[in-house]
Write an enzyme that holds these catalytic residues in place. Structure first.
Site, PDB file in Angstrom:
ATOM      1  N   ARG A  86      33.473  31.655  33.589  1.00 18.24           N
ATOM      2  CA  ARG A  86      33.407  32.935  32.866  1.00 18.24           C
ATOM      3  C   ARG A  86      34.210  32.778  31.581  1.00 18.24           C
ATOM      4  NH1 ARG A  86      35.787  37.240  36.609  1.00 18.24           N
ATOM      5  NH2 ARG A  86      33.774  37.185  37.638  1.00 18.24           N
ATOM      6  N   ARG A 123      42.556  40.417  32.202  1.00 18.25           N
ATOM      7  CA  ARG A 123      41.238  39.798  31.996  1.00 18.25           C
ATOM      8  C   ARG A 123      40.684  40.082  30.594  1.00 18.25           C
ATOM      9  NH1 ARG A 123      38.693  38.851  37.085  1.00 18.25           N
ATOM     10  NH2 ARG A 123      40.325  38.320  38.581  1.00 18.25           N
ATOM     11  N   LYS A 163      44.605  40.963  39.826  1.00 22.16           N
ATOM     12  CA  LYS A 163      43.893  41.037  38.549  1.00 22.16           C
ATOM     13  C   LYS A 163      44.240  42.336  37.808  1.00 22.16           C
ATOM     14  CE  LYS A 163      39.748  40.801  40.431  1.00 22.16           C
ATOM     15  NZ  LYS A 163      38.307  40.940  40.724  1.00 22.16           N
ATOM     16  N   LYS A 171      42.925  44.817  34.340  1.00 22.21           N
ATOM     17  CA  LYS A 171      41.814  44.993  33.388  1.00 22.21           C
ATOM     18  C   LYS A 171      42.125  46.049  32.326  1.00 22.21           C
ATOM     19  CE  LYS A 171      38.408  43.458  36.694  1.00 22.21           C
ATOM     20  NZ  LYS A 171      37.220  43.766  37.511  1.00 22.21           N
ATOM     21  N   CYS A 218      25.259  43.991  40.358  1.00 23.66           N
ATOM     22  CA  CYS A 218      26.112  42.810  40.246  1.00 23.66           C
ATOM     23  C   CYS A 218      25.295  41.568  40.604  1.00 23.66           C
ATOM     24  CB  CYS A 218      27.304  42.943  41.182  1.00 23.66           C
ATOM     25  SG  CYS A 218      26.836  42.776  42.913  1.00 23.66           S
ATOM     26  N   CYS A 261      27.269  34.412  44.747  1.00 22.53           N
ATOM     27  CA  CYS A 261      28.548  35.061  45.062  1.00 22.53           C
ATOM     28  C   CYS A 261      28.920  34.849  46.529  1.00 22.53           C
ATOM     29  CB  CYS A 261      28.486  36.552  44.754  1.00 22.53           C
ATOM     30  SG  CYS A 261      30.046  37.340  45.179  1.00 22.53           S
ATOM     31  N   CYS A 294      28.654  44.164  47.595  1.00 23.63           N
ATOM     32  CA  CYS A 294      29.745  44.316  48.573  1.00 23.63           C
ATOM     33  C   CYS A 294      30.702  45.346  47.987  1.00 23.63           C
ATOM     34  CB  CYS A 294      30.444  42.969  48.818  1.00 23.63           C
ATOM     35  SG  CYS A 294      31.672  42.523  47.580  1.00 23.63           S
ATOM     36  N   CYS A 317      31.551  45.078  41.651  1.00 21.10           N
ATOM     37  CA  CYS A 317      31.375  44.454  40.338  1.00 21.10           C
ATOM     38  C   CYS A 317      30.275  45.103  39.503  1.00 21.10           C
ATOM     39  CB  CYS A 317      31.081  42.967  40.507  1.00 21.10           C
ATOM     40  SG  CYS A 317      32.313  42.114  41.493  1.00 21.10           S
TER      41      CYS A 317
END
Ligand code: SRM
Ligand code: SF4
Length: 562
Positions: A74, A144, A208, A210, A427, A433, A471, A475
């Site tokens: 990414r 991120r 993470k 954001k 997603c 994934c 899930c 995302c």
């Protein structure tokens, strides 16, 4: 007092010598196509995830072969800006060194390569470096890729906001030289002061993190999915500062009621000059106060709810040496991308293209080839949007017809694509994934066709923001949609309803574990009810709440699982 047990990731980060681990040694190991032990986690801080093709996993297992390990990369692209020259290089790399041959635009304004074998990873980073792109901090427990409302050249304000997104991204980047050393064969500078991490700390963040810069009235970045948000406030054409919102996030875990999707809270207004110190203060407060024992409760949203919004905000003020003033008024009146041509104040034209699921690949339509042809003749740049779409930005008026002709020839402009399809998102999920429980990207196109049928049947003359996520990690941002499907198992989804059109409300779970056929039956009657009983202009999401079909989530900690 009993000692709190830290999560395994904390040990891994702490022992990693600032994200180096033994990645370089693993790279040379010919016995496995994968990364071993701690390095499996550490490569994430360098923007990569180890994956394998889940469609063929069982087959390989039956043949007693290890999974066909590869990595997904990414890239870091603050504000999603990429030049045609860079595009041509990534296009070629996708063709020659990835097993899927695609470029995947993501929900965070960047692109991913899927299926890069270990032997090509260094080449990949060196190729990206040669065109001025890296993948530092696009994954792992760090800040991120910083999002910014798309089409930044549309007004002076957009340009200024984009510059702030880039500055915030730089300010919060890890300082370790590990990336350059490992991937670019940079000089080894271990144990020099280059490795001090003044903002992120030696064990980086608990989870993470954001950040967005958003320009009202367009909430195209879905700010409520993010830990830290700067809402641009202007006087005329001049950016004067930001309203700061903290603590958004969407991920949940099935069956764990301590997890929930949550909107960000308003902290107040700051002038521009305070931006970087406030960004650092929010990050360091989360760094020091976030939960490092339980990763499922480690994000800023949980820290805020645990310590209290006022306490967190006061600490940010103390660390930044500032006081928030009252937020300035603003309003969101749109969320998705604005497709087609827009004229800029600079006399240039900007074309937003719809890319279903963000997947650029030559399949039914030769979309990837079309982008390559545009890149060959385009003299402006490209802007990736936070909705997996792409803007051909800065087109000189005399080149407009040429660009449009290519886009039409290769299916990048297709008038038969409905507004409903453009309002839908999924997603990645299967086959790459590892966390996918249900299909999403491969499921969405046909599901949207069915929704289009229902809207036609009931003569709705309107669209619904529909999103699917494979899930509960979220995302595809289903937990900010009017209709959100959250994967639970093969063809099993939790159906959430009642998000607002502009992304300011978390949708409530309506029914659990439904098959897609049953979901369509449910939506058939709900859309019928909406068309019959809605107030003038009332969106589907607002209707299902007013009609009492689902309750409104006001305070996630209390209402999400009620
Ligand atoms: Fe995500 C993990 C794909 C945006 C929440 N996400 C993953 C991984 C890397 C799976 C993994 O950990 O092994 C997925 C890789 C799939 C693949 O094969 O490509 C993945 N996430 C994506 C992308 C590509 C989805 C897309 O279709 O565009 C998006 C890449 C964004 C980027 O460029 O950085 C993507 N992920 C999001 C978003 C939406 C957003 O940020 O606007 C969320 C929800 C917002 C939030 O963070 O609350 C999101 N992804 C997660 C989570 C849950 C985090 C948590 O708070 O618990 C995980 C799992 C994890 O971190 O443990 C995850
Ligand atoms: Fe994978 Fe789940 Fe994210 Fe979809 S929501 S990409 S299935 S982690």
């Amino acid at each position: 007092m009993s000692e709190v047990k830290l999560s395994v990731n904390e040990r891994i980060k702490g022992e990693s010598r600032h994200l180096r681990g033994t990645i370089s040694e693993d790279l040379k190991d010919p016995l496995t196509g994968g990364f071993t032990s701690d390095n499996f986690q550490l490569i994430r801080f360098h923007g990569m995830y180890q994956q394998d093709d889940r469609d063929i996993r069982a087959e390989r297992q039956a043949q007693k072969l290890e999974p066909l390990h590869n990595v997904m990369l990414r890239a870091r692209l603050p504000g999603g800006v990429i030049t045609p020259k860079q595009w041509l290089a990534i296009d070629e790399f996708a063709d020659t060194h990835t097993s899927y041959g695609s470029i995947r635009l993501t929900t965070r304004q960047t692109f991913q390569f899927h299926g890069v074998l270990k032997r090509d990873i260094k080449l990949m980073h060196q190729t990206l470096n040669s065109i001025g792109i890296d993948s530092i901090a696009t994954a792992g427990d760090v800040n991120r890729n910083v999002l910014c409302t798309s089409n930044p050249v549309e007004s002076v304000l957009h340009q200024q906001a984009y510059e702030w997104a880039a500055k915030i991204s730089e300010h919060l980047l890890p300082k370790t030289r590990a990336y350059a050393e490992i991937w670019l064969d940079g000089e080894k500078v271990e144990s020099t002061e280059d490795n001090v991490e003044p903002i992120l700390g030696d064990t980086y963040l608990p989870r993470k993190f954001k950040t967005t810069v958003v320009i009202p009235p367009h909430n195209d970045v879905d700010l409520h999915a993010n830990d830290l948000n700067f809402v641009a406030i202007s006087e005329g054409d001049k950016l004067i500062g930001f309203n700061v919102l903290v603590g958004g996030g969407l991920a949940t875990t099935h069956g764990d009621t301590s997890t929930y999707a949550r909107r960000a809270d308003d902290f107040g207004f700051i002038p521009l000059s305070h931006t970087l110190q406030v960004a650092a203060a929010v990050v360091t407060t989360q760094r020091d106060w976030g939960n490092r024992s339980n990763r499922k409760n480690a994000k800023t949203k949980y820290t805020l709810d645990r310590v209290g919004i006022d306490v967190f905000k006061a600490e940010v003020e103390r660390r930044a040496g500032i006081k928030f003033s009252e937020s300035k008024p603003y309003e969101f009146t749109s969320r998705g991308d604005r497709f087609g041509w827009v004229s800029g104040i600079d006399g240039k034209e900007h074309l937003t293209l719809f890319v279903e699921n963000g997947r650029l690949l030559d399949t039914v339509k030769p979309l990837k080839s079309g982008m390559r042809e545009i890149a060959k003749v385009h003299s402006g740049d490209f802007r990736l949007t936070a909705n997996q779409n792409l803007i051909v930005a800065g087109v000189a008026p005399e080149n407009k017809a040429k660009i449009e002709a290519i886009a039409r020839e290769y299916g990048l402009i297709d008038d038969s694509v409905s507004d409903q399809r453009k309002d839908s998102m999924a997603c990645v999920a299967f086959p790459t994934c590892p966390l996918a429980m249900a299909e999403a990207e491969r499921f969405l196109p046909e599901f949207v066709t069915q929704i289009e049928g229902l809207l036609d049947k009931h003569q709705a003359n309107d669209t619904i923001v529909v999103r699917v996520t494979g899930c509960p990690n979220g995302c595809g941002r289903a937990l900010l949609a009017e209709v959100g499907l959250v994967g639970k198992g093969p063809d099993k989804y939790n159906l959430h309803l009642g998000g607002s059109r502009y992304g300011e409300r978390i949708p409530k779970m309506y029914k659990e574990g439904l098959s897609s056929a049953v979901i369509l039956q449910e939506l058939d009657s709900l859309i019928g009810l909406w068309v019959d009983e809605r107030n003038s202009g009332e969106s589907f999401g607002d209707f299902v709440i007013r009609a009492g079909i689902v309750a409104e989530i006001k305070v996630s900690k209390v209402d999400f699982h009620d």
